[in-house]
Design a protein around this motif. Structure first.
Motif, short mmCIF file in Angstrom:
data_model
loop_
_atom_site.label_atom_id
_atom_site.label_comp_id
_atom_site.label_asym_id
_atom_site.label_seq_id
_atom_site.Cartn_x
_atom_site.Cartn_y
_atom_site.Cartn_z
N ALA A 92 0.86 -1.19 0.00
CA ALA A 92 0.00 0.00 0.00
C ALA A 92 0.89 1.24 0.00
N GLN A 93 0.31 2.35 -0.44
CA GLN A 93 1.02 3.63 -0.41
C GLN A 93 0.25 4.63 0.44
N TRP A 94 0.99 5.31 1.27
CA TRP A 94 0.45 6.31 2.19
C TRP A 94 1.04 7.64 1.74
N ILE A 95 0.19 8.52 1.23
CA ILE A 95 0.68 9.74 0.58
C ILE A 95 0.21 10.98 1.35
N ALA A 96 1.14 11.90 1.57
CA ALA A 96 0.84 13.17 2.23
C ALA A 96 0.56 14.25 1.21
N ASN A 97 -0.54 14.96 1.42
CA ASN A 97 -0.85 16.14 0.62
C ASN A 97 -1.83 16.97 1.43
N TYR A 98 -1.41 18.14 1.87
CA TYR A 98 -2.22 18.94 2.79
C TYR A 98 -3.12 19.94 2.07
N SER A 99 -3.07 19.96 0.75
CA SER A 99 -3.88 20.94 0.02
C SER A 99 -5.05 20.30 -0.72
N SER A 100 -4.90 19.07 -1.17
CA SER A 100 -5.98 18.40 -1.89
C SER A 100 -5.71 16.91 -1.94
N THR A 101 -6.69 16.16 -2.40
CA THR A 101 -6.55 14.71 -2.48
C THR A 101 -5.38 14.33 -3.38
N PRO A 102 -4.51 13.40 -2.96
CA PRO A 102 -3.42 12.96 -3.83
C PRO A 102 -3.97 12.42 -5.14
N THR A 103 -3.22 12.62 -6.19
CA THR A 103 -3.66 12.14 -7.51
C THR A 103 -2.79 11.01 -8.02
N ILE A 104 -2.03 10.41 -7.13
CA ILE A 104 -1.33 9.16 -7.45
C ILE A 104 -1.93 8.07 -6.57
N THR A 105 -1.66 6.85 -6.93
CA THR A 105 -2.22 5.72 -6.20
C THR A 105 -1.93 5.82 -4.71
N HIS A 106 -2.97 5.68 -3.88
CA HIS A 106 -2.80 5.72 -2.43
C HIS A 106 -3.94 5.00 -1.75
N ALA A 107 -3.61 4.36 -0.63
CA ALA A 107 -4.61 3.69 0.19
C ALA A 107 -4.82 4.43 1.50
N LEU A 108 -3.90 5.33 1.82
CA LEU A 108 -3.97 6.13 3.04
C LEU A 108 -3.52 7.54 2.69
N TRP A 109 -4.30 8.53 3.12
CA TRP A 109 -4.02 9.93 2.77
C TRP A 109 -3.77 10.73 4.05
N GLN A 110 -2.54 11.21 4.20
CA GLN A 110 -2.23 12.12 5.31
C GLN A 110 -2.58 13.54 4.85
N TYR A 111 -3.68 14.05 5.38
CA TYR A 111 -4.25 15.29 4.86
C TYR A 111 -3.99 16.51 5.73
N THR A 112 -3.46 16.32 6.95
CA THR A 112 -3.23 17.45 7.83
C THR A 112 -2.14 17.13 8.85
#
Length: 450
Positions: free
Chosen positions: A181-201
């Protein structure tokens, strides 16, 4: 991740990640309509030595916790042993992460060994936090793959890749595909690469701890929360996934063996072994694919494992994310002995291989593979929504689009914001921006960002 040592870099990466989203037309962003609701914090020594009372209260506020175990091989998190023991005592599922500091494939292998040996074996999964490039020997992709391979030999538990979007695509675009799985950080909007977990803040308040932490959302349409918390190891074997980071507008060659589409519908033999343009992408976990591609003309969704992406048309120059050998022939059978390495920017013309089933980059020194997983176009090819660019280094404004030295009008210093009205393409494929004052500047991503 949560570390006061990293606060300045965290601010920087937020800006960079946001800029990358504005500047590159990544396709098929995942929605978070199916996302977890309880908190998923990542915790390190900066949250302090947790008490039994804090962890007991935390249980009702989180889906699971991700705890730092080490900051590279040379530094163990001060309270990881205490905190993870309390998670076990109070029944909070958790994973552990290694903040990468390796400098080569060999040191990545050793760092993985140290991480696993130090870890609490009740962890449900293990994470490589790769957000800082310390690699001085070999490539970053090779180092990340070495960490993954060593952990795979040590444990059957799930392995997760963490980074912020622009870093992930720049420094681990190939190796990250191997992880469960990939866990991607992006604090401005939803990641646009493959991700199963989104660090949003990095500013979510947890009353149990009485402080703010990073927080993430599980994309349950990719993996349900139970995938992360299941006490039974489900990753008994690690699937090696096909490249699954295609974007809308790219082209693929559909394999002969692609007998069925992503939904199980037959694909006619006459429709296989053809080139198609991708009109939509979506994230899936199916077979050896993490992505499905909707192909114009075929009008069906196909899995990424059934396709190979190539650059088609002229793009001017390419920035490599993988070492590529040079060949004297477009069939790529005769090596010249030369090569380019990840990070190099190479000018070249796209030509079709003699087989008709692939494309090459024809450079002054020979031919390279035009497989799109090995490179990205070096120029911006579209306007961002803000219709502004910011210079990353000194650039010149030109009166003529030829960029003849005699037509230079003004030097623009690093950090200057410019308003643009269009992006134009030369016959070679190189691009340039048209400014609001009627002048022109380069569209090279190494010089400007949107």
């Amino acid at each position: 991740m949560s570390s006061k040592q990293q606060w300045a870099k965290r601010l920087t990466r937020t800006v960079v990640a946001a800029s990358a989203l504005i500047g590159i037309a990544w396709g098929g962003g995942q929605t978070v309509a199916h996302a977890s609701t309880l908190a998923i914090p990542d915790i390190s020594e900066w949250q302090g030595k947790l008490t039994a009372s804090q962890v007991a209260n935390l249980k009702s506020q989180v889906s699971f916790v991700i705890n730092r175990r080490q900051y590279g091989s040379s530094y163990k998190d001060l309270y990881a042993t205490n905190n993870t023991a309390l998670y076990v005592k109070y029944g909070i599922p958790f994973g552990e992460y290694d903040y990468a500091r390796f400098t080569s494939a060999a040191s990545a292998k050793q760092e993985a060994k140290d991480f696993y040996n130090r870890s609490n074996k009740n962890a449900k999964f293990y994470v490589l936090d790769f957000e800082e490039n310390d690699v001085t020997s070999g490539t970053t992709n090779a180092a990340v793959k070495a960490w993954y391979d060593e952990m795979s030999a040590l444990t059957n538990k799930k392995l997760v890749f963490y980074s912020y979007q622009s870093f992930a695509t720049s420094y681990a675009n190939t190796a990250r595909q191997n992880f469960d799985a990939q866990w991607i950080a992006n604090y401005s909007s939803t990641p646009t690469i493959t991700h199963a977990l989104w660090q949003y803040t990095d500013h979510n308040y947890l009353s149990a701890l009485g402080e703010y932490t990073d927080n993430s959302k599980a994309i349950t349409s990719v993996h349900p929360v139970s995938w992360w918390t299941d006490a039974t190891t489900t990753a008994l074997t690690h699937t090696t996934y096909a490249y699954s980071s295609y974007k809308k507008g790219q082209h693929i060659y559909l394999h002969k063996g692609a007998t069925k589409d992503a939904d199980g519908t037959a694909i006619a033999a006459s429709d296989r072994q053809q080139f198609y343009k991708i009109s939509k992408v979506k994230s899936v976990t199916s077979g050896k694919s993490k992505q499905a591609l909707y192909l114009s003309g075929l009008n069906q969704w196909v899995l990424s494992e059934d396709a190979t992406g190539y650059w088609v048309g002229q793009h001017g120059s390419f920035t490599l994310n993988h070492k590529l050998n040079l060949y004297s022939d477009s069939s790529l059978t005769k090596k010249t002995g030369g090569y380019y390495v990840a990070g190099d920017t190479v000018a070249g013309k796209i030509v079709k291989a003699p087989s008709g089933k692939s494309y090459r980059i024809k450079t002054k020194l020979g031919y390279l593979s035009a497989n799109s997983k090995y490179s990205n176009h070096a120029y911006y090819e579209s306007l961002g929504s803000s219709k502004t660019i910011t210079t990353k280094k000194k650039v010149y404004e030109y009166a003529k689009s030829s960029f003849a030295k005699s037509s230079r009008k003004q030097a623009v210093k690093k950090g200057t914001k410019l308003t643009v009205t269009g992006v134009k393409k030369r016959s070679t494929g190189s691009r340039y921006f048209v400014l609001s004052n009627g002048r022109y500047v380069t569209a090279l991503q190494s010089y400007v960002q949107k």
